[in-house]
Scaffold this motif. Structure first.
Motif, PDB file in Angstrom:
ATOM      1  N   THR A 412       0.858  -1.177   0.000  1.00  0.00           N
ATOM      2  CA  THR A 412       0.000   0.000   0.000  1.00  0.00           C
ATOM      3  C   THR A 412       0.894   1.226   0.000  1.00  0.00           C
ATOM      4  OG1 THR A 412      -1.552  -1.263   1.303  1.00  0.00           O
ATOM      5  CG2 THR A 412      -1.936   1.095   1.168  1.00  0.00           C
ATOM      6  N   LYS A 414       0.665   5.345  -0.495  1.00  0.00           N
ATOM      7  CA  LYS A 414      -0.242   6.496  -0.523  1.00  0.00           C
ATOM      8  C   LYS A 414      -1.694   6.042  -0.640  1.00  0.00           C
ATOM      9  CE  LYS A 414       3.170   9.598  -2.522  1.00  0.00           C
ATOM     10  NZ  LYS A 414       3.705  10.060  -3.795  1.00  0.00           N
ATOM     11  N   LYS A 415      -2.064   5.112   0.183  1.00  0.00           N
ATOM     12  CA  LYS A 415      -3.434   4.581   0.283  1.00  0.00           C
ATOM     13  C   LYS A 415      -3.888   3.800  -0.951  1.00  0.00           C
ATOM     14  CE  LYS A 415      -5.015   7.924   3.691  1.00  0.00           C
ATOM     15  NZ  LYS A 415      -5.777   9.146   3.904  1.00  0.00           N
TER      16      LYS A 415
END
Lengths: 457, 169
Positions: A412, A414-415
């Motif tokens: 993951t 940055k989201k």
């Protein structure tokens, strides 16, 4: 891999393997100081090595070799016998480790169906290599000087002319480069005694025997790529692809690889351009496509002999899906007897739901070390990505302990969920910054221009 | 960082060679620390068909520079090194790192501060002592010949001993 798998793998202990490795270490110490100068302790190590074979078909020959060597008569055939004994011991350790691994993760493995190897044919090239390796053993690593190192270069250079001896040429070239880099060897500390004895014994075996690959078969079907690992030293680079082969006969774990010569100054993402002659294979790896094979040669050890003419790209297949769904069903191959060595173990596995510790994945409280020093600078997979990953396709390997060599992770960033594979850059870096830097300083192009102008004058 | 000795000694994949740092090859296509010398090949700035063979001897720091046909380089004289030898040293520092080059040449570098290639050159006071260009030049040609090797599709079990090294090694 589940926690129970990791626990069974890491918890297994084998008294036999420990004892075998002690014998190996004893013999390796004799190569440090040279077989020409055996003191009582090191002579004892040679005798002990032979003693381990007392009840085996090798027994008589090894005992005779040990007697000769400890009496100061270090002849080439005695060295071949001792190298064979060391190889057999490590082969037994390999078998033990593989049995542990198969039991721990529930992997089915096909029995070896090929032959066991035979003495090689008389060959001047190979006798040159054997003579050089014998001189190294007599002198001992501590006593090897630059003249002795370069003494093997002619034999190695001639080997490159024979395509079927490329592995031996690459091995001896790598050993010679390390001996040069370690000089003065009389004071080098620490000295990689097992590693150099491994390379020495493997060189001896390859130049004394034909490792019979057994009956090759022609296979047709679908190759699903699991991942790519990169292997290299100063003058070679090889992309090794691990995958699942689906044929009418079922699913099998296979490998295939392509190699090219290089110079030490061609590093990082520059190496891919040396393998540009394999767009079907490396294109499928980079673009995550299956490969449709027609009549490609598969050796009994599980190696596909890659042929671009016999493959074409198929539909898109996610390697994570392949790892998740196919790995449990695929049958693993057995290694050819002469090739059995712990270093050769590279068993594809899939992991998820793990936690992170320094340099390790944590599964149900069990720490599996991760080889962060094996993330090649040629690819986009970094230690930071591994450390933030939630799923991983990797190779289980062993070098004194079990560890995982990552080939790809799902992480993951940055989201967002990203998949990063070592092979993503197999057709060249996909990161525009890296691609631009590469174009500005193209080492391969510069050296090819120099070669074109200077080599053929 | 020195590896733990027993672990290193008993590892099949112990690293012996430090990773080579990438560098631009146009000016100095070949650099090596061998035969007791820092030696290499420097492309001529004016003639694309000409190269210079330059070297610096370990210990004495005597230097040499001539074309591959053994014509002495006009720039290298008793008053100092030529631009080819200077370029050779600069690129060797990029490729191998400053301290390994200094150690090989047996140059004492100041412990303090951050010395660079300039300090390395300044600490050397050898004189011009011409050596044969032919040996180094033929080593360069041998080096280049690896790029001419045919690609190979044979399985190479041997390369399990040579995993590609990462940056964090």
């Amino acid at each position: 891999m589940l926690g129970t798998h990791v626990s069974a793998l890491l918890g297994a202990e084998s008294a036999g393997a420990v004892e075998a490795l002690e014998l190996v270490d004893g013999f390796d110490a004799t190569l440090v100081h040279g077989l020409a100068r055996l003191d009582a302790e090191r002579a004892g190590a040679v005798t002990a090595l032979a003693g381990a074979f007392a009840a085996s078909p090798l027994g008589e020959r090894v005992a005779e070799a040990a007697a000769k060597v400890t009496a100061g008569a270090v002849a080439e055939d005695a060295l071949i016998a001792l190298a064979g004994a060391r190889t057999a011991l490590l082969g037994a350790v390999h078998d033990d480790l593989i049995a542990t691994l198969d039991a721990a993760i529930g992997r089915e493995r096909a029995a070896w169906a090929g032959e066991n190897g035979k003495a090689g044919e008389a060959d001047n090239l190979l006798s040159g290599c054997r003579a050089w390796l014998a001189e190294l053993a007599i002198a001992g690593w501590r006593g090897v000087e630059s003249d002795l190192v370069s003494g093997g270069s002619q034999a190695v250079e001639a080997l490159y002319a024979k395509p079927d001896r490329r592995g031996l040429a690459v091995l001896l070239d790598g050993l010679a480069a390390e001996l040069t880099a370690g000089s003065p060897l009389s004071t080098m500390a620490p000295l990689p005694s097992r590693r150099w004895a491994d390379l020495w014994a493997r060189g001896m075996m390859l130049s004394a025997a034909d490792s019979l690959p057994g009956e090759p078969e022609e296979v047709s079907g679908r190759l699903l790529v699991l991942g790519l690992e990169l292997q290299e030293h100063a003058t070679v680079v090889r992309a090794q692809i691990h995958g699942v082969l689906e044929t009418a006969a079922g699913k099998r774990l296979v490998r295939t690889g392509v190699a090219a010569g290089k110079t030490d100054t061609i590093v990082g993402p520059q190496v891919w351009s040396l393998l540009a002659g394999f767009p079907v294979l490396l294109g499928a790896v980079a673009e995550k496509k299956a490969l449709e094979l027609t009549g490609m040669t598969l050796l009994p050890g599980g190696d596909l002999v890659w042929d671009e003419e016999k493959a074409k790209p198929g539909e898109a297949v996610d390697p994570f899906a392949t790892a998740r769904l196919q790995l449990g069903e695929a049958v693993a191959p057995s290694a050819a007897p002469l090739e059995r060595h712990p270093v050769r173990i590279a068993e594809p596995v899939f992991l998820q739901g793990y936690g992170h510790a320094a340099g390790a994945f944590v599964i149900d409280g069990h720490e599996l070390p991760v080889a962060l020093d094996r993330l090649p600078t040629a690819g986009p997979l970094t230690a930071a990505l591994v450390a933030s990953s939630t799923e991983c396709v990797g190779l289980l390997r062993w070098d004194g302990r079990w560890f995982l060599q990552p080939l790809a992770v799902r992480a993951t960033v940055k989201k967002a969920t990203v998949d990063v594979h070592i092979g993503d850059w197999a057709m060249g870096p996909t990161d525009p910054k890296v691609a631009k830097a590469l174009a500005k300083a193209d080492a391969v192009a510069v050296l090819r221009e120099r070669a074109g102008r200077l080599l053929r004058k | 960082m020195q590896p733990e000795a027993p672990e290193y000694e008993q590892s099949s994949t112990a690293r012996v060679l430090p990773p080579v740092q990438p560098r631009k090859l146009a000016k100095v296509p070949f650099v090596e620390l061998a035969d007791g010398r820092l030696q290499g090949v420097v492309s001529s700035g004016s003639d694309i068909a000409r190269v210079y063979v330059s070297s610096v001897e370990a210990g004495s720091h005597d230097y040499s520079c001539s074309t591959n046909n053994n014509r002495p380089c006009g720039g290298a004289g008793s008053y100092g090194t030529c631009k080819h030898v200077d370029a050779l040293i600069t690129e060797a520092v990029v490729q191998y790192g400053l301290r390994p080059v200094a150690r090989y040449l047996r140059v004492e570098l100041p412990e303090e501060g951050e010395p660079g290639a300039w300090e390395l050159r300044r600490a050397m006071n050898g004189t011009l002592n011409r050596t044969e260009a032919a040996v180094v030049f033929s080593r360069f040609l041998h080096h280049l010949s690896y790029l001419e090797l045919p690609v190979s599709t044979s399985p190479m079990v041997e390369l399990n001993w040579f995993p590609a090294a990462g940056v964090t090694a």
